[in-house]
Motif scaffolding. Structure first.
Motif, PDB file in Angstrom:
ATOM      1  N   TRP A 163      52.689  44.024  34.707  1.00  0.00           N
ATOM      2  CA  TRP A 163      53.528  43.651  35.860  1.00  0.00           C
ATOM      3  C   TRP A 163      53.503  44.771  36.895  1.00  0.00           C
TER       4      TRP A 163
ATOM      5  N   LEU B  12      59.153  41.300  40.190  1.00  0.00           N
ATOM      6  CA  LEU B  12      60.466  40.670  39.988  1.00  0.00           C
ATOM      7  C   LEU B  12      61.198  40.646  41.324  1.00  0.00           C
TER       8      LEU B  12
ATOM      9  N   ILE C  67      54.268  35.694  40.879  1.00  0.00           N
ATOM     10  CA  ILE C  67      53.303  35.760  39.764  1.00  0.00           C
ATOM     11  C   ILE C  67      51.936  36.271  40.198  1.00  0.00           C
TER      12      ILE C  67
ATOM     13  N   PRO D  59      49.590  37.940  30.446  1.00  0.00           N
ATOM     14  CA  PRO D  59      50.292  39.229  30.563  1.00  0.00           C
ATOM     15  C   PRO D  59      51.456  39.335  29.579  1.00  0.00           C
ATOM     16  N   LEU D  60      52.099  40.508  29.570  1.00  0.00           N
ATOM     17  CA  LEU D  60      53.315  40.694  28.800  1.00  0.00           C
ATOM     18  C   LEU D  60      54.440  39.883  29.445  1.00  0.00           C
ATOM     19  N   THR D  61      55.511  39.651  28.689  1.00  0.00           N
ATOM     20  CA  THR D  61      56.661  38.894  29.215  1.00  0.00           C
ATOM     21  C   THR D  61      57.645  39.796  29.947  1.00  0.00           C
ATOM     22  N   LEU D  62      57.347  41.085  30.041  1.00  0.00           N
ATOM     23  CA  LEU D  62      58.360  42.046  30.518  1.00  0.00           C
ATOM     24  C   LEU D  62      57.856  42.930  31.648  1.00  0.00           C
ATOM     25  N   PRO D  63      58.780  43.331  32.534  1.00  0.00           N
ATOM     26  CA  PRO D  63      58.438  44.311  33.566  1.00  0.00           C
ATOM     27  C   PRO D  63      58.348  45.711  32.955  1.00  0.00           C
TER      28      PRO D  63
END
Lengths: 444, 444
Positions: free
Chosen positions: B168, B173, B185, B203-207
């Protein structure tokens, strides 16, 4: 062990990020970044504990799914957040999802056993098999394993995990300082599981917990799913729009449980219940409409197409759903069936259906005063349609706070819900006895 | 970014269950069952935070190894316990071990990223490859993968995890309530890693977190291990008995780090230091002898045979070690080398060696007054033999409490150690800047 049990409503708070509505993050009181902030989940759990609820639940999807540009999703690892909750609460149960398709049984057994010890016996594992292609591709797969195979693997996975949880006899930890003997290793047993899917020697590194072992939770809707749930689950999450269907579901699950040699009443069935609470019924309905209108239109259509597993272009906003929708094989059949049922029963166009769902996954929505919510809960409980509910507030933490301060006291006054925790473990809250050490076959 | 950095001692508390001595669980003040009680680890971490230490560390072995009948072991899942610690502390860094051989990169990336968010940027991952056959057999393997292959996989595993942590952009966000757009996105990037070992789409689910991404820790001693450590680690744990060898090790690591294009001073090298503290030197030595004598004799021999990877029958209590011990290929070479070095240098019989080790894994032991411990730390630090230490108290929590209340104030008075935390993240404590978003090649 169940005959003398007082029948009492069981309530779980589903911490669906910032609320069940796809628009909850746009609600004035909500921090839209709270879905990636563990402090938000801890706060929700503390509200649930203040209300003496049985447990909180964190679902999981280890991948970016369901149009993340438009709404929050299961971003954080549930076990990490639940561990933070465990350390900052004293009684609330802790239910976390983990996939049997993308984990090792040994790691899952050890992580949930560790959470069970950290929390003093409050942990539960919600078993899912993960149907999403976006998740499969994060774990070395180019496609999702077929439904029946995923469930066969899940059954075996659960047996291994249960055997690991029970690999220590309670007398194994002797800790005799004088003799210099910490463990009696003759009371710690390898599980020696061998199959084409799994090879796990064991034993686990941990003793059993104050509740024996973590509670097992499942939400199966398909035939395979119901068998898995009836076979192993102690709590079952379900989706049900009508009281009659819920009664049928409960009867079906208890019949299956009995056929597996289980006591049917040892299964706690919790249908999902989305709550929209207002001081008056009109205020609640207005709140519901406002939340529906805030659901991003692009999201509503994309989400519906995803649930139904059809091309979004097939869905015409001012027409009804196509007649011949096939049941999706590798997707969530609970949501599919619930969504189609609403559309047919209420004769909705696609546009009306999207608003009606509110991004709420097809679970039953009740909008009303605290009295009306309590009435609904009491009616379903009295009819045997539910042992309690998986509460999904419209907006979090606001909706949880309102539920706990407005609805729970009414249920308590009616003698339907505890005013204090009577025990300290999740099994205590659920009216289940400490799990006896089992002899689980791992040769499947 | 490092030139202006004030050189300051870094201290990590290694929460080795109830203490580094194999006999610690038999010590009067110790609860022998504390190794399976998460509250014990939380208490130790709170003591470390009271002393303004940089971090605490939990090692991990997902299997029953090292003669568990005689001494505590790494029973609990470190990430679960560290998550509990995160929620009950405010500053202390949280270093947890996880194996690159028995996990999925996606799960590891997500779990540590979740811990990093839960703790406000205090997480670190200690990368191990797990050499024990007892662990392999819990994860579907009949044998341990060869050393070189394990390290090649570890390198690739780390690259995938780093790429996921950085998937990210910080601006992704957006959370625009008015427009109904939660994420941009176009600023969240798949990693599309494909190799014979791993296939991870992302990608990962997190910032990213307040410190950018979790700190990487490694303890490689072999040539492969040193390259992995120098290539990716920001903190390096090491075993060193002598100041000269430690200076050589640091020089070697920094040379290797430079050859990989890194700033050599960005690697924080922390040798292990076992502490036995007394009011007088005589009291400390007496305490050490008492701990040595409490090590169960059967354990001492079995442990030594395990470290050396020889049949216990080859070790004669009143003779010296065999001359021709081969370096074990699939076992911990750090412990092997450290143990043999002590025996040779101090000309010890097996019986003397067992007592000398105290079940302490070959790390350097200093027994003395708080002044003497502080002197030793100051000397090594001034000589460039260490950037600080991985502190392993003899007995826990007692030894940690003594270290924090007696040794830390001396170091503070000498201007060698912080009196208050100056930042809030682990990178702040370590004198490292927030990790910039990298472009990690995942095509290895």
């Amino acid at each position: 062990m169940t005959a003398a049990r007082k029948r009492e409503i069981h309530l779980n708070l589903n911490i669906l990020n910032v609320g069940v509505y796809g628009s909850a993050w746009r609600w004035p009181s909500v921090d839209p970044a709270a879905f990636v902030d563990p402090a938000h989940y801890i706060r929700c759990a503390q509200i649930a504990e203040k209300g003496k609820l049985d447990a909180v639940f964190m679902a999981d999807k280890p991948g970016l799914v369901d149009h993340p540009q438009y709404r929050p999703f299961q971003a954080l690892d549930p076990l990490v957040v639940l561990s933070g909750i465990a350390a900052t609460t004293s009684h609330i149960g802790l239910i976390g999802t983990a996939s049997s398709s993308y984990n090792s049984p040994y790691n899952i057994a050890r992580r949930f056993a560790s959470l069970d010890l950290l929390s003093g016996g409050r942990a539960a594992w919600n078993i899912v098999t993960s149907a999403e292609i976006e998740i499969a591709r994060n774990f070395g797969r180019s496609d999702v394993t077929a439904h029946a195979d995923r469930y066969a693997i899940a059954r075996e996975f659960v047996e291994i995990v249960r055997a690991l949880w029970d690999s220590w006899e309670d007398e194994a930890l002797i800790a005799d300082k004088a003799q210099g003997l910490l463990l009696d290793i003759s009371k710690i047993h390898p599980i020696d599981h061998q199959s084409k899917n799994f090879s796990v020697a064991g034993p686990l590194t941990l003793p059993r917990s104050p509740q024996g072992r973590p509670v097992l939770v499942q939400a199966g809707a398909s035939d395979d799913g119901r068998n898995l749930a009836a076979g192993v689950a102690e709590v079952i999450f379900t989706l049900s729009q009508t009281l009659e269907k819920s009664i049928d579901f409960a009867a079906d699950i208890r019949r299956r449980a009995a056929s597996f040699g289980r006591v049917p009443e040892d299964v706690v069935i919790l249908p999902g219940l989305c709550t929209v609470i207002g001081d008056t019924e009109a205020a609640a309905q207005a709140r519901r409409r406002e939340l529906e209108e805030l659901v991003p239109a692009e999201y509503g259509l994309a989400r519906l197409a995803g649930t139904l597993q059809v091309d979004p272009d097939l869905l015409k906003l001012d027409e009804h759903l196509p007649e011949d929708l096939p049941i999706p094989v590798n997707h969530n059949q609970t949501m599919f069936a619930g969504t189609v049922a609403i559309a047919r029963r209420e004769n909705l166009t696609v546009r009306q259906l999207i608003r009606r769902l509110g991004g709420g996954a097809g679970h039953r929505i009740v909008a009303g005063t605290p009295e009306q919510i309590a009435d609904d809960i009491g009616t379903w409980f009295a009819a045997g349609a539910a042992d309690g509910f998986n509460i999904m507030p419209d907006v979090l933490p606001e909706g949880a706070e309102t539920f706990v301060t407005e609805v729970v006291p009414i249920l308590q006054r009616r003698g339907l819900f505890r005013t204090e925790y009577e025990g300290s473990t999740l099994r205590d809250h659920l009216g289940l006895t400490r799990a006896e050490r089992g002899r689980f076959s791992t040769a499947i």
